[in-house]
Write a protein that holds these residues in place. Structure first.
Motif: not given
Length: 452
Positions: A284-287, A315-316, A368-372, A374-379
């Motif tokens: 879903e993140w790839q898409e 993602v990076l 441990e969770r992949f959660d990009p 985290r780095f969004s402006p809101d968070r």
């Protein structure tokens, strides 16, 4: 444990109010090297739970203090008191193979060399590098055959070809390119060799031969670079001068080229491989990333275009959190000092453990969770410490090529997203080889599907 520690680390001065560093030596000679290599996250998590953010254990024959948590990382990497040196620490690991690279210099000498090197990473030069990176990535990635492929060697060859083009400005035949690549691999792998003297056939000996081969390679091209110039990094370093007219000697140029090419090649390879892994596991993140790349179009990209790919940036960042390319950042205490109230005697090897810092639950919920996002402006405001995330290091030794790496990785991934989809079997998880820098032991096998 504290009493045992003081038999290996000098006790704090009387009335200093400082505590000794807790810990224990571990196995004879090896100490905790095997645990550090096999399972750094689990090992340092156990040390943190047992001893807190500052502890010590032996590592390949010498005591090493490990610091965890952003506060401790800031003391050591920020180095406001100039109590820690980078060069002698890295020299223990890679000095014989990457002698006097920029990361192995300190204080005034490091500053002088960095100012000269910075001329190779100006905005205009980065823009020129990106044009060549984007063109090379577009052609190479489009030619990757569909089917079962291992991504690590594909990325490794691509980033080395880019480094030879952008940094060296040389046209090498395939055989010479592979010799250079083999030399870099052998030099890097020698850094954590258990047998640390030249036994024929073992890592240390191969690393020394690789170093000699790289010195001969770069030294042989310097006369032409000094005479002819060019816009590649090799030519820039040959021509660059400080404000006082100081320029690099031939030996300086060789040392910096060996180190910079290694850093650009290996760290970008690891970042790309990590992104490919998580995007395969989370289609879903790839898409989401692919939709942005499709919207950007097929034309050449510049830095402004790459900034218009916010999902790729998320993602990076998350990939660099979960798998920072340099898992340990070592320093040597050049005088008696302290970290979070613990006495650090002069001469102590200190290591900032990037892998475990990036997974501390106090700063990274569900680490441990992949959660990009985290780095969004809101968070992003929830990331409350400047040293909670530091994949490029910190302080004066922060990676000089971080902006180049950011552009390179995003440009390559943008081209890959437009050319292919890729997947891994359900339930697949990679097993990392941590014996040098973190890479998947199986090379990250994926199934490539043509796209577009």
């Amino acid at each position: 444990m504290a009493d045992r520690a003081t038999t290996f680390l000098a006790p704090a001065p009387a009335h200093s109010g400082l505590a000794p560093v807790p810990g224990d030596p571990g196995l004879p000679y090896l100490g905790y090297a095997l645990q550090t290599i096999r399972d750094p996250v689990g090992h340092y998590r156990r040390r943190y739970d047992r001893h807190g953010p500052v502890s010590w254990g032996n590592f390949l024959g010498r005591p090493m203090v490990s610091v965890q948590g952003p506060d401790a990382a800031q003391v050591v990497l920020g180095n406001r008191e100039k109590a820690f040196a980078s060069g002698p620490a890295w020299n223990f690991f890679i000095g014989p193979f990457f002698e006097r690279g920029i990361m192995l210099l300190d204080f005034e000498e490091h500053l002088r060399h960095r100012r000269i090197m910075q001329q190779a990473f100006t905005r205009d030069r980065l823009a020129a590098y990106l044009r060549r990176i984007d063109a090379g990535a577009g052609h190479t990635v489009a030619d990757w055959r569909p089917g079962r492929r291992r991504m690590l060697p594909l990325f490794r060859r691509l980033t080395l070809d880019m480094a030879i083009d952008v940094f060296l400005g040389l046209e090498l035949d395939r055989r010479e390119t592979r010799r250079v690549e083999r030399a870099f691999v052998d030099a890097v792998r020698a850094g954590l060799a258990v047998v640390r003297f030249p036994v024929p056939g073992l890592r240390w000996s191969r690393g020394l031969r690789a170093r000699a081969a790289l010195v001969d390679f770069f030294a042989g091209h310097i006369p032409a670079k000094r005479a002819q110039g060019g816009d590649d990094l090799f030519s820039v370093l040959c021509a660059a001068r400080s404000e006082d007219g100081e320029r690099f000697t031939d030996a300086d140029v060789v040392n910096h080229m060996i180190f910079v090419l290694m850093a650009a090649h290996d760290t970008s390879t690891i970042a790309l491989t990590t992104m490919a892994y998580y995007l395969a596991r989370h289609p879903e993140w790839q898409e989401r990333c692919r939709e942005e790349s499709r919207s950007l179009g097929a034309g050449p990209v510049d830095s402004a275009a790459l900034e218009s790919l916010p999902t790729l940036d998320l993602v990076l960042r998350e990939s660099l959190r979960l798998c920072p390319p340099v898992p340990l950042l070592p320093r040597i205490a050049v005088r008696d000092t302290s970290v979070l109230g613990h006495h650090i005697p002069a001469g102590t090897l200190v290591s900032v453990t990037t892998f475990s810092n990036h997974r501390l639950a106090d700063y990274w919920p569900d680490p441990e969770r992949f959660d990009p996002e985290r780095f969004s402006p809101d968070r992003r405001s929830a990331i409350t410490h400047p040293y909670a995330w530091f994949p490029f290091g910190g302080g004066v030794h922060k990676c000089i090529g971080l902006h180049f790496a950011d552009l390179q990785v995003k440009a390559v991934m943008h081209r890959l997203l437009r050319a292919h989809r890729w997947s891994v079997p359900a339930g697949y998880t990679w097993d990392l080889d941590m014996s040098t820098l973190p890479v998947p032991k199986d090379g990250l096998p994926v199934t490539l599907h043509p796209y577009g």
